[in-house]
Design an enzyme around this catalytic site. Sequence first.
Site, PDB file in Angstrom:
ATOM      1  N   HIS A 194      44.636  43.274  45.045  1.00 40.43           N
ATOM      2  CA  HIS A 194      43.222  42.906  45.163  1.00 40.43           C
ATOM      3  C   HIS A 194      42.396  44.095  45.675  1.00 40.43           C
ATOM      4  CE1 HIS A 194      39.944  39.911  46.061  1.00 40.43           C
ATOM      5  NE2 HIS A 194      39.590  40.879  46.883  1.00 40.43           N
ATOM      6  N   GLU A 195      42.829  44.645  46.788  1.00 36.13           N
ATOM      7  CA  GLU A 195      42.079  45.773  47.367  1.00 36.13           C
ATOM      8  C   GLU A 195      42.142  46.993  46.452  1.00 36.13           C
ATOM      9  OE1 GLU A 195      40.075  45.044  49.568  1.00 36.13           O
ATOM     10  OE2 GLU A 195      40.987  43.141  50.141  1.00 36.13           O
TER      11      GLU A 195
ATOM     12  N   HIS B 196      39.396  46.673  43.928  1.00 35.96           N
ATOM     13  CA  HIS B 196      38.117  47.159  44.470  1.00 35.96           C
ATOM     14  C   HIS B 196      38.099  48.685  44.465  1.00 35.96           C
ATOM     15  CE1 HIS B 196      36.329  43.420  45.716  1.00 35.96           C
ATOM     16  NE2 HIS B 196      37.268  43.118  46.594  1.00 35.96           N
TER      17      HIS B 196
ATOM     18  N   HIS C 254      37.321  50.156  41.163  1.00 34.57           N
ATOM     19  CA  HIS C 254      35.886  50.024  40.916  1.00 34.57           C
ATOM     20  C   HIS C 254      35.146  51.213  41.535  1.00 34.57           C
ATOM     21  CE1 HIS C 254      32.477  46.729  40.748  1.00 34.57           C
ATOM     22  NE2 HIS C 254      32.342  47.628  39.805  1.00 34.57           N
TER      23      HIS C 254
HETATM   24 ZN   LIG Z   1      37.628  41.244  47.558  1.00 33.44          ZN
END
Ligand SMILES: [Zn+2]
Length: 674
Positions: A467-468, A471, A474
Amino acid sequence: MTLFLKKFKTKYNSAPFSKINLSNFKEAFEKNIELARTEIDSIVKNTEKPTFQNTIEALDFSGELLDRLSSIFFNLNSAETSDEMQKIAQEVSPLLSAFSNDIALNEALFKRVKAVYDKKDSLTLTTEEKTLLDKKFKGFSRNGALLNEEDKLILREIDAELAKLKLTFGENVLAETNTYHLHLTNESDLKGLPDGAKEMAASLAKSKELEGWVFTLDFPSYLPFVTYIENRELRKQIAIAAGKKAFQNNPYNNEDNVKRIVELRHKRARLLGYESHSHFVLEERMAQNPYNVLSFLNDLLERAKPAAYKEFAQLTAFAKELDGIDQLEKWDGAYYSEKLKQKLFSLDDELLKPYFRLENVLNGAFTIAEKLFGITFKEIFDIDKYHEDVQTFEVLDVEGNFVAVFYSDFFPRKGKRNGAWMTSFKPQYIKEGNNERPHVSIVCNFTPPTETKPSLLTFNEVTTLFHEFGHALHGMLANTTYPSLSGTSVYWDFVELPSQIMENWCYEPEALALFAKHYETGEIIPQDYIEKIKESASFLEGMATLRQLSFGILDMAYHGKTQTIEDVKAFEKQAMEGTSVYPDVAENCMSTSFSHIFQGGYSSGYYSYKWAEVLDADAFAYFLEKGIFNTEVATKFKDQVLSKGGTELPMELYKNFRGEEPKVAALLKRAGLT
Ligand SMILES: [Zn+2]
């Protein structure tokens, strides 16, 4: 002390942690704020007519050194803090908010911004430039810059009162959480509770100089209690206590605060020319307006209901068989869910952990990023780090061009706050033809290695890492001109797409084969474990979905249209009608402790949890269709979503990637709700 006043003389211009001296921060902030003020002044005092370049662009590039300093300071304050740092934070935070207030209220500056905005149709601007212009203008107008003096004053009063009310709301919830405790002295009452939770309760009792065991409404104490304690009457007691936080006849009651907050929010929105608070908030969200949010929530509700009722019937039958219970109540949910889950899956962390050695999982994430986006990660040892646990990586593209610096910081320690997050020490932007590349970091609190074992992650930690890392991608793959539109600077209900989509690879055998290998034997994780992980991930998902939706629906009921609330409990009951499988508890009220929307920043935004799930499931369905390592789809995702930041409306970006608007079908399928 000149360290923060010029370009760092380091490799990649990376933060020179070893040269930073805490005692210099305060002065560095003062000097950098001064510098940023001078930059703003020179925009305002420019004798040339306002143009996009000399006003909007100049504004976005102003304060670069201050931003760099703030990133470094506040990142350290989260990951490696100390009493001294926290004291500095207390001192500099008011300086920073005073500075940003001064900009927001700077009328001469707004006049120039408005002059450019008013002639926007006659300017030839790129999409990104248009977005920036709009963003800068709204930054002022949404704070009242267009109001007359009298209304501006009213707005300031509303803001001041709202700030106070939100604080009081939170203090009341905290006070109610802290005053309650359940004291047990009879060990048989603890039947079912795991040893860890029991020890915690014993030491809590000790700290209060009591015999036996003490439980509180704090999550780490409360959650194991309602999940494992066999004594139904006791579960009921503590659950009801939790449900009436700030809803009792005492000074901590939040009913009037709820009413007043709602009233003021609508008043503020109307003053600024919006129909309701939700209209105001959603203007800057992918969902755009309350109508879209409500139809989204209600549509999903209808689709999730059949599954939720079926699961509830299954859970009820299970409880009846086990303990002869006819009507499941709220205090039974966690308990029987856990029991049923154990019966059906018998999947425990200890069984899975040997397959998830941290180094392997991280390398797996790197390999997946390489397969999808053509970037490689190489550990480097010649730039500074703020703690010895931190690892630093150089990220390159296929042609060997420098893409980003990537920091990882995985283990808990004193001075690091809880949870997991992604952040950056330097944003990406293009200035004077130079593509400044970002420095991105992920910070977690994972199971550390021991003397005999490496760090072995739970499956939940594995998905957290992915998940991290999503990010981080991104941030790292950002490719925009303006810093305020770069990377994760996107609308709130769009920011979780890159992170959540990455979690999907953790459930795919083809991806797991790359990294889920037993740390001693090298054996790849067995297929039936993967099946069980998948099944247990969507276990009772219908009920969970209904619950999430009910909170979103309540949020929108309060904020979606202007109204006066007479009775908080009655209002809540009506708004949430048909969204719960459990009977209502008369003495409980959700709203009075619904801190997300009344204290935090989630008002008119609770829906975004589910919204993001729809997006990531729909986006991943595209990969599933073409292959989870299909480079054509991955390249589209990189070019249309990851690299674009907030330069365009998210729905446009999404459609450019997917070819159509997101649909709920993929989520329903993944969650087993079809
Ligand atoms: Zn998040």
